[in-house]
Design an enzyme around this catalytic site. Sequence first.
Site, short mmCIF file in Angstrom:
data_model
loop_
_atom_site.label_atom_id
_atom_site.label_comp_id
_atom_site.label_asym_id
_atom_site.label_seq_id
_atom_site.Cartn_x
_atom_site.Cartn_y
_atom_site.Cartn_z
N HIS A 28 1.34 11.53 -7.04
CA HIS A 28 1.58 11.08 -5.67
C HIS A 28 2.45 12.05 -4.87
O HIS A 28 2.56 11.92 -3.66
CB HIS A 28 2.23 9.68 -5.69
CG HIS A 28 1.27 8.63 -6.16
ND1 HIS A 28 0.56 7.84 -5.29
CD2 HIS A 28 0.86 8.28 -7.41
CE1 HIS A 28 -0.23 7.02 -5.98
NE2 HIS A 28 -0.06 7.27 -7.27
N ASP B 112 6.14 16.31 1.77
CA ASP B 112 5.70 14.96 1.40
C ASP B 112 4.31 15.05 0.81
O ASP B 112 3.45 15.74 1.35
CB ASP B 112 5.66 14.10 2.68
CG ASP B 112 6.05 12.65 2.39
OD1 ASP B 112 5.85 12.20 1.26
OD2 ASP B 112 6.54 11.99 3.32
C1 GDG Z 1 5.03 8.56 -2.46
C2 GDG Z 1 4.91 9.99 -1.95
C3 GDG Z 1 2.76 9.38 -0.85
C4 GDG Z 1 9.07 1.78 4.20
N1 GDG Z 1 10.02 0.99 4.73
C5 GDG Z 1 9.62 -0.28 4.52
C6 GDG Z 1 8.41 -0.25 3.85
N2 GDG Z 1 8.12 1.04 3.65
C7 GDG Z 1 6.87 1.46 3.01
C8 GDG Z 1 5.95 2.11 4.01
C9 GDG Z 1 5.05 2.96 3.13
C10 GDG Z 1 5.97 3.30 1.97
O1 GDG Z 1 7.12 2.47 2.05
C11 GDG Z 1 6.44 4.74 2.02
O2 GDG Z 1 5.37 5.54 1.67
P1 GDG Z 1 5.38 7.10 1.90
O3 GDG Z 1 4.03 7.62 1.66
O4 GDG Z 1 5.86 7.38 3.26
O5 GDG Z 1 6.47 7.72 0.91
P2 GDG Z 1 6.94 7.55 -0.65
O6 GDG Z 1 7.60 6.27 -0.91
O7 GDG Z 1 7.80 8.74 -0.88
O8 GDG Z 1 5.61 7.61 -1.52
C12 GDG Z 1 4.15 10.02 -0.64
C13 GDG Z 1 2.88 8.02 -1.51
O9 GDG Z 1 3.66 8.08 -2.68
C14 GDG Z 1 1.50 7.46 -1.87
O10 GDG Z 1 0.80 8.32 -2.69
O11 GDG Z 1 2.16 9.24 0.42
O12 GDG Z 1 4.00 11.34 -0.19
O13 GDG Z 1 6.20 10.58 -1.78
O14 GDG Z 1 3.98 2.22 2.67
O15 GDG Z 1 5.30 1.09 4.70
N3 GDG Z 1 7.72 -1.36 3.51
C15 GDG Z 1 8.27 -2.55 3.85
N4 GDG Z 1 9.46 -2.62 4.47
C16 GDG Z 1 10.16 -1.55 4.82
O16 GDG Z 1 11.24 -1.63 5.39
N5 GDG Z 1 7.59 -3.66 3.54
#
Ligand code: GDG
Length: 740
Positions: A171, A380
């Site tokens: 990821h 990212d």
């Molecule tokens: C890894 C990789 C890759 C955030 N704040 C709240 C909340 N979130 C959720 C978002 C989103 C998730 O968290 C964050 O996803 P990201 O993709 O931005 O980043 P990582 O956590 O680092 O994820 C990344 C991912 O895996 C998938 O393969 O895209 O690059 O680093 O879904 O919505 N959700 C809720 N409340 C919040 O306050 N419910």
Amino acid sequence: MTQSKIHRSEDRAVVVLSNRLPFAIKRGPQGLEKQVSPGGLVSALEPVLRKRGGTWIGWPGISLKTGETLNGRDLPYSIQPVAVSEEELEHYYHGFSNRTLWPLLHSFSQNTQFAPEDFKAYEQVNRRFGETAAKLAGSDDMIWIHDYHLMLAPSTLRARRPKATIAFFLHTPFPSYDIFRLLPWDQELLQGLLDCDLIGFHIESYVHNFLDCVERRLGAHVDRQRRLVHYGDRTIRVDAFPIGIDFALYEQAATLKPLVVKAVDSPQEPSSEQMILGVDRLDYTKGIPERIRAFEHFLEHYPEQREKVTLLQVAVPSRSEVSEYQELKREIDALVGQVNGRFATASWSPIRYLYGSFEREELAALYREAQVALVTPLRDGMNLVAKEFVACQVEDPGVLILSRMAGAADTMHEALLVNPYNLEETAAAIHRALSMEENERGSRMAALRSRERRNNVERWVRRFLEASAIPASAPEVPSHHEFQTWLGPFLHQHRLALFVDYDGTLTPLCEHPAKATLSEDMRLTLRNCAARPDTDITVISGRALNDVQEMVGLSEITYSGNHGLEINGAHIPHFQHEDLDHYSSRTVELAKSLHEIIQGGAWLEEKAYTLTLHVRAMPQAEQESLLTRAREIIHDAGFQARDAHCALEARPPIGWDKGRAVLHILRTHYGPSWSEHVRVIYLGDDQTDEDAFRFLAGLAMTFRVGPANTLTAASRRLPNVSAVEALLNWIASRPEAECL
Ligand code: GDG
């Protein structure tokens, strides 16, 4: 893809391995309580498990007390918690996963810590995950391992379940060779991943980085066009599978009753202020300080925008046990205070900073209400926030500002792409986004939305499962052209000293050494090589000298028997190590002791100075105890015990091995400055050849033949004896060196 293949992929149960189970466990008054994790991955994979059945294996997030079990009866699939002790958690999770791999994979080499005790715990916990999966997976199941916490689990699984379908998805980004090789255990992790059948990354550039690494660090044979890695006798498929989101779910959440989010604390009056939104886990890869600085730059250079716009930054607490994360929190707190202190007025604060998390519906409302999403990670893997923002633009389309360093930027090119380190560029993009006309906003958003709607997470899962159902290809023999690319420049106008092992290299391994006869084709190929005036050949074997000489039967080449203790050659005087006579009677004594314990199909090969205990014909379950006993007897007799293919070697402890024998031959034949006159190629399949590979590292091209279940010091791998024959044929037909 044929229909039958797709069909097969749809039928198979899935065993998912991830660091965490798909829900968080809390200890409540009624015992253990599960809360389903809201992540996109869980909502994508759960339906697959519900439909096909399967098991989710992961750490439950807390230490279970003795007798405490997780009740998964309400779930339509099984769950299997993997216990991780407090101490392991410190080293495996906070340590190797979060202080070593996370920064390294994001190319933050300055934040990367290397601690051997962390790696040890990582190996230990990965082994546990692998063993748990090996026990639970059915023979037709597809085992799908997620993310950087479990890069070694495939090796345990492959050793226990050689025929299983094992797939891995990373990821995070996969960094370039220059960064990844900083890791002291880089080969181990690459080797772990190559025990899979399929390895998936978010985008093309991570695939290329990975292929570079396995080629340069493991000597794997990479077919970039077909995205295949040929590694020993296995072929691994590597491809890009850009993850999507549950588009309909976010779109639907955004159309629910509007939850108007005010950018300022004046709930009575509707605000005319525009809102810029940032949503991230509080992580240094997400570029929150840089984003705040870019916003400060914007307020400084576009003073007319002051009091008209607010940055709402949501930072979800993350990994707060790791000191870098605590430091980052302090930095962000101070920066927000600094910018607010500098620009705030009596009725306006430029930044609202919320340290905590929201429900999905609230988050969707924030996405919908924002005029601009500022998604500016420094690096990212993909970034789902950018995609979720797009799904929530159900009316009055907003503008996405997206970092070029996010995997998402590869496809979301209608966003305003910025370099997050370039404050000026980011400030200008904010200004452009806030003043963008509806037409342009609408066009850009429509294109982004239709792509994300199409490439949603369900499609991602489907594509991945379909790819995992493609049957593994048979090992491929490298082509003439590939040998030319690997060896042509190296050999150009040089004499060649070629060293070749016998069993497993020139002939396939057989139950009994007497059956491993040389094929006529291979003999002819060797003869053709030996007939060249610019090529000298030595066959170097663990067999007795006369035995290997007889098996090959060519007079024009040199032979080395007993792992180099005896040498007889066309071009060099007969050699026998001076200490050998001293050991010959002791070898007879040792053979007697070993005969006393031999049983059930095992037998002893006596070669005057060395012995080989063969266990190939023994039931596998009995092999280890015999080998352990034999090792003790060999040590007690003052000999060295060395593992070989289904065998154990006993050798006199005289510090001599195939590596030293090669050096002896090179120096005797070509003189002390041999490396100026001759190029060396060595081919071997066995642990005993590793001595030669290590000795020749940097001095020769070395090839390890056969299965790739252990690391090798050789420069490249070949799948089998046919590939050796192809290589020898290339050597026989290469252009002759003219200057000899
Ligand atoms: C890894 C990789 C890759 C955030 N704040 C709240 C909340 N979130 C959720 C978002 C989103 C998730 O968290 C964050 O996803 P990201 O993709 O931005 O980043 P990582 O956590 O680092 O994820 C990344 C991912 O895996 C998938 O393969 O895209 O690059 O680093 O879904 O919505 N959700 C809720 N409340 C919040 O306050 N419910």
